[in-house]
Design a protein around this motif. Structure first.
Motif, PDB file in Angstrom:
ATOM      1  N   ALA A  43       0.830  -1.208   0.000  1.00 48.43           N
ATOM      2  CA  ALA A  43       0.000   0.000   0.000  1.00 48.43           C
ATOM      3  C   ALA A  43       0.864   1.256   0.000  1.00 48.43           C
ATOM      4  N   ALA A  44       0.487   2.190  -0.835  1.00 50.70           N
ATOM      5  CA  ALA A  44       1.142   3.495  -0.849  1.00 50.70           C
ATOM      6  C   ALA A  44       0.302   4.456  -0.014  1.00 50.70           C
ATOM      7  N   LYS A  45       0.945   5.451   0.515  1.00 53.77           N
ATOM      8  CA  LYS A  45       0.207   6.431   1.306  1.00 53.77           C
ATOM      9  C   LYS A  45      -0.776   7.157   0.395  1.00 53.77           C
ATOM     10  N   PRO A  46      -2.068   7.119   0.750  1.00 51.73           N
ATOM     11  CA  PRO A  46      -3.061   7.823  -0.064  1.00 51.73           C
ATOM     12  C   PRO A  46      -2.863   9.334   0.008  1.00 51.73           C
ATOM     13  N   ARG A  47      -3.381  10.002  -0.964  1.00 52.86           N
ATOM     14  CA  ARG A  47      -3.369  11.461  -1.031  1.00 52.86           C
ATOM     15  C   ARG A  47      -4.180  12.025   0.132  1.00 52.86           C
ATOM     16  N   GLN A  48      -3.736  13.117   0.713  1.00 48.90           N
ATOM     17  CA  GLN A  48      -4.418  13.812   1.797  1.00 48.90           C
ATOM     18  C   GLN A  48      -4.833  12.860   2.912  1.00 48.90           C
ATOM     19  N   ALA A  49      -3.835  12.182   3.456  1.00 52.49           N
ATOM     20  CA  ALA A  49      -4.095  11.206   4.518  1.00 52.49           C
ATOM     21  C   ALA A  49      -3.198  11.485   5.713  1.00 52.49           C
ATOM     22  N   LEU A  50      -3.717  11.213   6.884  1.00 54.48           N
ATOM     23  CA  LEU A  50      -2.911  11.257   8.099  1.00 54.48           C
ATOM     24  C   LEU A  50      -2.233   9.904   8.249  1.00 54.48           C
ATOM     25  N   THR A  51      -1.061   9.903   8.857  1.00 53.84           N
ATOM     26  CA  THR A  51      -0.280   8.682   9.008  1.00 53.84           C
ATOM     27  C   THR A  51       0.016   8.433  10.484  1.00 53.84           C
ATOM     28  N   ALA A  52      -0.023   7.156  10.867  1.00 56.52           N
ATOM     29  CA  ALA A  52       0.382   6.758  12.209  1.00 56.52           C
ATOM     30  C   ALA A  52       1.235   5.505  12.086  1.00 56.52           C
ATOM     31  N   ILE A  53       2.233   5.395  12.928  1.00 56.21           N
ATOM     32  CA  ILE A  53       3.051   4.194  13.000  1.00 56.21           C
ATOM     33  C   ILE A  53       2.454   3.347  14.116  1.00 56.21           C
ATOM     34  N   ALA A  54       2.006   2.141  13.756  1.00 52.31           N
ATOM     35  CA  ALA A  54       1.319   1.288  14.730  1.00 52.31           C
ATOM     36  C   ALA A  54       2.220   0.181  15.255  1.00 52.31           C
ATOM     37  N   GLY A  55       3.426   0.131  14.820  1.00 53.83           N
ATOM     38  CA  GLY A  55       4.363  -0.903  15.249  1.00 53.83           C
ATOM     39  C   GLY A  55       5.442  -1.036  14.200  1.00 53.83           C
ATOM     40  N   GLU A  56       6.385  -1.891  14.468  1.00 53.57           N
ATOM     41  CA  GLU A  56       7.486  -2.075  13.525  1.00 53.57           C
ATOM     42  C   GLU A  56       6.949  -2.608  12.195  1.00 53.57           C
ATOM     43  N   GLY A  57       7.147  -1.816  11.151  1.00 52.80           N
ATOM     44  CA  GLY A  57       6.714  -2.226   9.831  1.00 52.80           C
ATOM     45  C   GLY A  57       5.222  -2.092   9.571  1.00 52.80           C
ATOM     46  N   VAL A  58       4.503  -1.408  10.459  1.00 45.91           N
ATOM     47  CA  VAL A  58       3.053  -1.241  10.285  1.00 45.91           C
ATOM     48  C   VAL A  58       2.731   0.255  10.281  1.00 45.91           C
ATOM     49  N   GLU A  59       2.228   0.722   9.152  1.00 46.18           N
ATOM     50  CA  GLU A  59       1.793   2.111   9.031  1.00 46.18           C
ATOM     51  C   GLU A  59       0.296   2.127   8.750  1.00 46.18           C
ATOM     52  N   VAL A  60      -0.388   3.070   9.374  1.00 42.90           N
ATOM     53  CA  VAL A  60      -1.833   3.204   9.205  1.00 42.90           C
ATOM     54  C   VAL A  60      -2.094   4.556   8.558  1.00 42.90           C
ATOM     55  N   TYR A  61      -2.881   4.545   7.485  1.00 42.06           N
ATOM     56  CA  TYR A  61      -3.225   5.766   6.767  1.00 42.06           C
ATOM     57  C   TYR A  61      -4.720   6.015   6.876  1.00 42.06           C
ATOM     58  N   LEU A  62      -5.063   7.241   7.162  1.00 37.94           N
ATOM     59  CA  LEU A  62      -6.465   7.655   7.231  1.00 37.94           C
ATOM     60  C   LEU A  62      -6.688   8.713   6.155  1.00 37.94           C
ATOM     61  N   PRO A  63      -7.187   8.302   4.994  1.00 39.15           N
ATOM     62  CA  PRO A  63      -7.475   9.276   3.934  1.00 39.15           C
ATOM     63  C   PRO A  63      -8.621  10.188   4.376  1.00 39.15           C
ATOM     64  N   LEU A  64      -8.420  11.495   4.243  1.00 37.82           N
ATOM     65  CA  LEU A  64      -9.408  12.442   4.750  1.00 37.82           C
ATOM     66  C   LEU A  64     -10.327  13.010   3.673  1.00 37.82           C
ATOM     67  N   GLU A  65      -9.943  12.860   2.427  1.00 39.20           N
ATOM     68  CA  GLU A  65     -10.751  13.398   1.343  1.00 39.20           C
ATOM     69  C   GLU A  65     -12.135  12.739   1.358  1.00 39.20           C
ATOM     70  N   GLY A  66     -13.175  13.552   1.418  1.00 37.80           N
ATOM     71  CA  GLY A  66     -14.537  13.047   1.446  1.00 37.80           C
ATOM     72  C   GLY A  66     -15.016  12.660   2.837  1.00 37.80           C
ATOM     73  N   VAL A  67     -14.109  12.666   3.820  1.00 41.56           N
ATOM     74  CA  VAL A  67     -14.470  12.287   5.187  1.00 41.56           C
ATOM     75  C   VAL A  67     -14.705  13.533   6.037  1.00 41.56           C
ATOM     76  N   ILE A  68     -13.852  14.533   5.847  1.00 43.87           N
ATOM     77  CA  ILE A  68     -13.999  15.796   6.572  1.00 43.87           C
ATOM     78  C   ILE A  68     -13.930  16.940   5.566  1.00 43.87           C
ATOM     79  N   ASP A  69     -14.276  18.120   6.002  1.00 40.07           N
ATOM     80  CA  ASP A  69     -14.152  19.318   5.183  1.00 40.07           C
ATOM     81  C   ASP A  69     -12.680  19.727   5.221  1.00 40.07           C
ATOM     82  N   LEU A  70     -11.945  19.361   4.177  1.00 41.24           N
ATOM     83  CA  LEU A  70     -10.498  19.594   4.149  1.00 41.24           C
ATOM     84  C   LEU A  70     -10.153  21.076   4.224  1.00 41.24           C
ATOM     85  N   GLU A  71     -10.928  21.899   3.570  1.00 41.49           N
ATOM     86  CA  GLU A  71     -10.661  23.334   3.580  1.00 41.49           C
ATOM     87  C   GLU A  71     -10.779  23.892   5.008  1.00 41.49           C
ATOM     88  N   ALA A  72     -11.806  23.476   5.717  1.00 35.86           N
ATOM     89  CA  ALA A  72     -11.999  23.927   7.100  1.00 35.86           C
ATOM     90  C   ALA A  72     -10.876  23.398   7.996  1.00 35.86           C
TER      91      ALA A  72
END
Length: 135
Positions: A43-72
């Motif tokens: 998996a590649a990091k999605p556009r406009q996403a927050l990233t968290a490291i959840a452990g060794e070799g585990v990255e979690v991406y939260l794509p925000l487009e369409g989920v929140i008002d990005l401009e706000a």
């Protein structure tokens, strides 16, 4: 994100971590309100996403487009960054003042130095989030 609102989540993991996440995908999805929950070693990091490291070799991406008002969200983060930068300038002014360093008790000077470091860290986090949202 509003509590209880489902959002897409992408997890980049491989090996045992990926196998465990896939085995528990249903539970994780329910607990994290992740819909859909994707686990993928490539998996590649999605556009406009927050990233968290959840452990060794585990990255979690939260794509925000369409989920929140990005401009706000960008406006909110920029405002917070401006406030942090004002506080940094004030604290730096105190710490650069020979009178403050000489006259203030050591614990006050230490507290101001800790505040400066904390604000510097916060500034970096805010800039990173703004960069993530601009992508």
């Amino acid at each position: 994100l509003p509590p209880g609102r489902p959002a897409p989540v992408v997890v980049r993991a491989s090996g045992e971590a990926a196998a465990s996440l896939i085995d528990e995908r249903h539970q994780l999805s329910r607990l994290a309100f992740a819909d859909p929950l994707t686990v993928d070693a490539g998996a590649a990091k999605p556009r406009q996403a927050l990233t968290a490291i959840a452990g060794e070799g585990v990255e979690v991406y939260l794509p925000l487009e369409g989920v929140i008002d990005l401009e706000a969200e960008v406006t909110r983060l920029e405002k917070e960054l401006q406030q942090v930068e004002r506080e940094l300038r004030q604290t730096r002014g105190k710490l650069d003042s020979p009178g403050f360093i000489q006259k203030a008790p050591p614990e006050i000077v230490s507290r101001e130095q800790a505040r400066f470091e904390e604000r510097l860290s916060r500034q970096g986090i805010l800039r990173e989030r703004l960069r993530d949202l601009a992508m």
